[in-house]
Motif scaffolding. Structure first.
Motif, short mmCIF file in Angstrom:
data_model
loop_
_atom_site.label_atom_id
_atom_site.label_comp_id
_atom_site.label_asym_id
_atom_site.label_seq_id
_atom_site.Cartn_x
_atom_site.Cartn_y
_atom_site.Cartn_z
N ALA A 1 0.84 -1.21 0.00
CA ALA A 1 0.00 0.00 0.00
C ALA A 1 0.87 1.25 0.00
CB ALA A 1 -0.90 0.00 1.24
N GLU A 2 0.36 2.32 -0.66
CA GLU A 2 1.17 3.53 -0.84
C GLU A 2 1.68 4.11 0.47
OE1 GLU A 2 0.18 6.61 -3.50
OE2 GLU A 2 -0.90 5.30 -4.88
N ALA A 3 0.81 4.16 1.48
CA ALA A 3 1.23 4.76 2.75
C ALA A 3 2.36 3.93 3.37
CB ALA A 3 0.05 4.84 3.71
N GLU A 4 2.25 2.63 3.23
CA GLU A 4 3.28 1.75 3.78
C GLU A 4 4.59 1.89 2.99
OE1 GLU A 4 3.09 0.17 6.54
OE2 GLU A 4 4.91 -1.06 6.42
N VAL A 5 4.44 2.07 1.66
CA VAL A 5 5.64 2.27 0.84
C VAL A 5 6.37 3.53 1.29
CG1 VAL A 5 6.47 2.85 -1.49
CG2 VAL A 5 4.79 1.04 -1.19
N ALA A 6 5.61 4.60 1.54
CA ALA A 6 6.22 5.86 1.97
C ALA A 6 6.96 5.66 3.29
CB ALA A 6 5.15 6.93 2.11
N LYS A 7 6.33 4.93 4.19
CA LYS A 7 6.94 4.69 5.51
C LYS A 7 8.24 3.86 5.36
CE LYS A 7 5.67 2.46 9.92
NZ LYS A 7 6.59 1.34 9.90
N ARG A 8 8.11 2.78 4.60
CA ARG A 8 9.27 1.90 4.44
C ARG A 8 10.39 2.59 3.66
NH1 ARG A 8 6.64 -4.09 3.18
NH2 ARG A 8 5.32 -4.17 5.03
N SER A 9 10.02 3.43 2.65
CA SER A 9 11.05 4.12 1.87
C SER A 9 11.90 4.98 2.78
CB SER A 9 10.41 5.02 0.80
OG SER A 9 9.74 4.25 -0.15
N GLY A 10 11.24 5.70 3.68
CA GLY A 10 11.97 6.56 4.60
C GLY A 10 12.88 5.75 5.50
N GLU A 11 12.37 4.64 6.01
CA GLU A 11 13.17 3.83 6.92
C GLU A 11 14.35 3.17 6.19
OE1 GLU A 11 9.38 2.66 9.73
OE2 GLU A 11 10.92 1.18 9.40
N LEU A 12 14.08 2.68 4.97
CA LEU A 12 15.17 2.06 4.20
C LEU A 12 16.23 3.08 3.82
CD1 LEU A 12 13.06 -0.35 1.97
CD2 LEU A 12 14.92 -1.05 3.49
N ALA A 13 15.78 4.28 3.40
CA ALA A 13 16.75 5.33 3.03
C ALA A 13 17.63 5.66 4.22
CB ALA A 13 16.00 6.57 2.54
N GLU A 14 17.03 5.71 5.39
CA GLU A 14 17.82 6.01 6.59
C GLU A 14 18.78 4.86 6.89
OE1 GLU A 14 15.45 6.90 10.02
OE2 GLU A 14 17.20 7.17 11.29
N ALA A 15 18.27 3.64 6.79
CA ALA A 15 19.12 2.48 7.09
C ALA A 15 20.31 2.39 6.14
CB ALA A 15 18.29 1.20 7.02
N PHE A 16 20.10 2.76 4.87
CA PHE A 16 21.18 2.66 3.88
C PHE A 16 21.95 3.98 3.71
CE2 PHE A 16 18.78 -1.12 2.66
CZ PHE A 16 19.80 -2.02 2.41
N GLY A 17 21.60 4.98 4.50
CA GLY A 17 22.30 6.26 4.42
C GLY A 17 22.05 6.99 3.12
N LEU A 18 20.84 6.87 2.60
CA LEU A 18 20.52 7.51 1.31
C LEU A 18 19.48 8.63 1.45
CD1 LEU A 18 20.24 4.32 -0.98
CD2 LEU A 18 22.06 6.05 -1.06
N GLU A 19 19.24 9.07 2.69
CA GLU A 19 18.15 10.05 2.90
C GLU A 19 18.31 11.27 2.00
OE1 GLU A 19 20.33 8.99 5.34
OE2 GLU A 19 19.43 9.38 7.29
#
Ligand SMILES: Nc1ncnc2c1ncn2[C@@H]1O[C@H](COP(=O)(O)OP(=O)(O)OP(=O)(O)O)[C@@H](O)[C@H]1O
Length: 353
Positions: free
Chosen positions: A206-224
């Protein structure tokens, strides 16, 4: 619809609460024998290698509560010594053997003309396991991983994830598998944020979940700070990291990663290792290739050695290396030192002598 500007991690996640190397909580998976706190114990009934994949609810990890009062602080604070990866891997290997098989290849074969790229490749991966696939150049690692992840049709043989036959029900399999293919072919005219967005929604998240996970993944991989930039402008290591993040966004059961550490700097590599270890600690399974035998020995609990398309050794890393380093074992099994013997002209005197 795709947002013109991809969701910014800070917009989507007011306070994600994850450290730089922490895997997003939504991506953790249950392990057989895990209790509510995510601790793993052996199943009471003993090994169940052919059991169905785990179907228990996901294990949610919560932060420990803050200490209630200063009076609780001990007089001398304890120094936390982190457990080295190699010790965690050894222990994980023992536990994973008791977990259900999540990935099974049976007699996978691929022939190109007179080249047998994969020759009856059979191995199993248990839930909560990190399995390394190693072999010399041209051994058949990419061919095997591509057949597992549904990118290359086998000539014969079978690959299944849980009870899903990857080549009979590709759509179902792709929901269970996350893939980092060899030779990244990314849609690099998208921004990193857009790439994550499409990877998520196309996997049915779901789009809202994608937005949430994108932010968390970007932070985890240092790509914010790179999410708004075109992927074509990323460095090779950044492209590898965004591709890794994309492979995880739908929280698959199995990650099939072809050389995930290639082009990644040492600090980021430690970060990626941490992310993968947390993913398998949550019940996910990883199959990855690498040319670094030191890394495979340190990080993986199981290993499969492929030479000339055939599996010549497989099992826990400790069993396969049998008391010597994995690199020494690999050299002995593949005869790689022998193949270098004909290069005296390169190593010794000049042609003019
Ligand atoms: N599309 C293709 N057409 C013909 N031969 C191929 C093709 N793809 C792979 N091969 C051959 O199959 C063999 C296995 O290749 P593969 O890429 O799987 O090896 P690998 O173990 O991943 O190698 P490396 O470590 O160099 O990445 C090689 O001999 C290769 O030349």
């Amino acid at each position: 619809m795709l947002p013109e500007t991809p969701p910014s991690p800070s917009d989507a996640l007011p306070d994600a609460g994850f450290g730089a190397a922490e895997i997003p909580s939504g991506l953790t998976r249950p392990v057989a024998g895990a209790n509510a706190a995510g601790e793993v114990s052996e199943p009471a009934g003993g090994p169940a290698p052919d059991a169905e994949p785990v179907a228990t609810p996901r294990v949610r990890r919560t932060r420990p509560a803050e200490p209630a009062a200063a009076a609780e602080v001990p007089a001398r604070s304890r120094i936390e010594v982190p457990t080295p990866s190699v010790v965690r891997a050894r222990e994980r290997g023992r536990v994973a053997e008791q977990n259900p098989v999540v990935l099974r290849t049976e007699m996978l074969t691929k022939v190109y003309g007179s080249t047998v790229a994969a020759n009856e490749v059979s191995f199993e991966v248990h839930a909560g396991s990190l399995t390394g696939v190693v072999g010399p150049n041209g051994a058949g690692k990419t061919t095997t991983l591509s057949m597992i992840s549904g990118l290359l049709r086998p000539g014969s043989g079978r690959v299944s994830v849980g009870d899903v036959d990857v080549w009979a029900d590709g759509a179902a399999a792709k929901r269970l598998i996350g893939t980092l293919p060899d030779r990244l072919r990314l849609f690099d005219r998208l921004t990193g944020g857009q790439l994550l967005y499409y990877s998520g929604v196309l996997h049915g998240v779901a789009e809202a979940e994608v937005a949430k996970r994108s932010g968390e993944l970007a932070e985890a991989f240092g790509l914010e700070s790179a999410l708004d930039r075109l992927v074509s402008d990323y460095s090779a290591g950044m492209q590898k990291k965004i591709a890794l993040a994309c492979s995880m966004i739908h929280a698959p059961d199995v990650l099939v990663l072809d050389e995930p550490f290639e082009a990644i700097d040492p600090v980021s590599a430690a970060n990626v290792t941490d992310i993968l270890e947390k993913y398998v600690a949550g019940g996910g399974s990883v199959v990855m290739s690498s040319h670094s035998l030191e890394l495979i020995q340190r990080v993986c609990d199981h290993v499969v050695i492929i030479v000339d398309g055939s599996v010549i050794a497989q099992g826990t890393v400790d069993d396969v290396r049998d008391g010597v380093s994995l690199e020494d074992r690999f050299r002995a099994l593949t005869g790689i030192d022998e193949s270098q013997k004909g290069l005296q002209w390169l190593h010794g005197s000049s042609d003019s002598e």
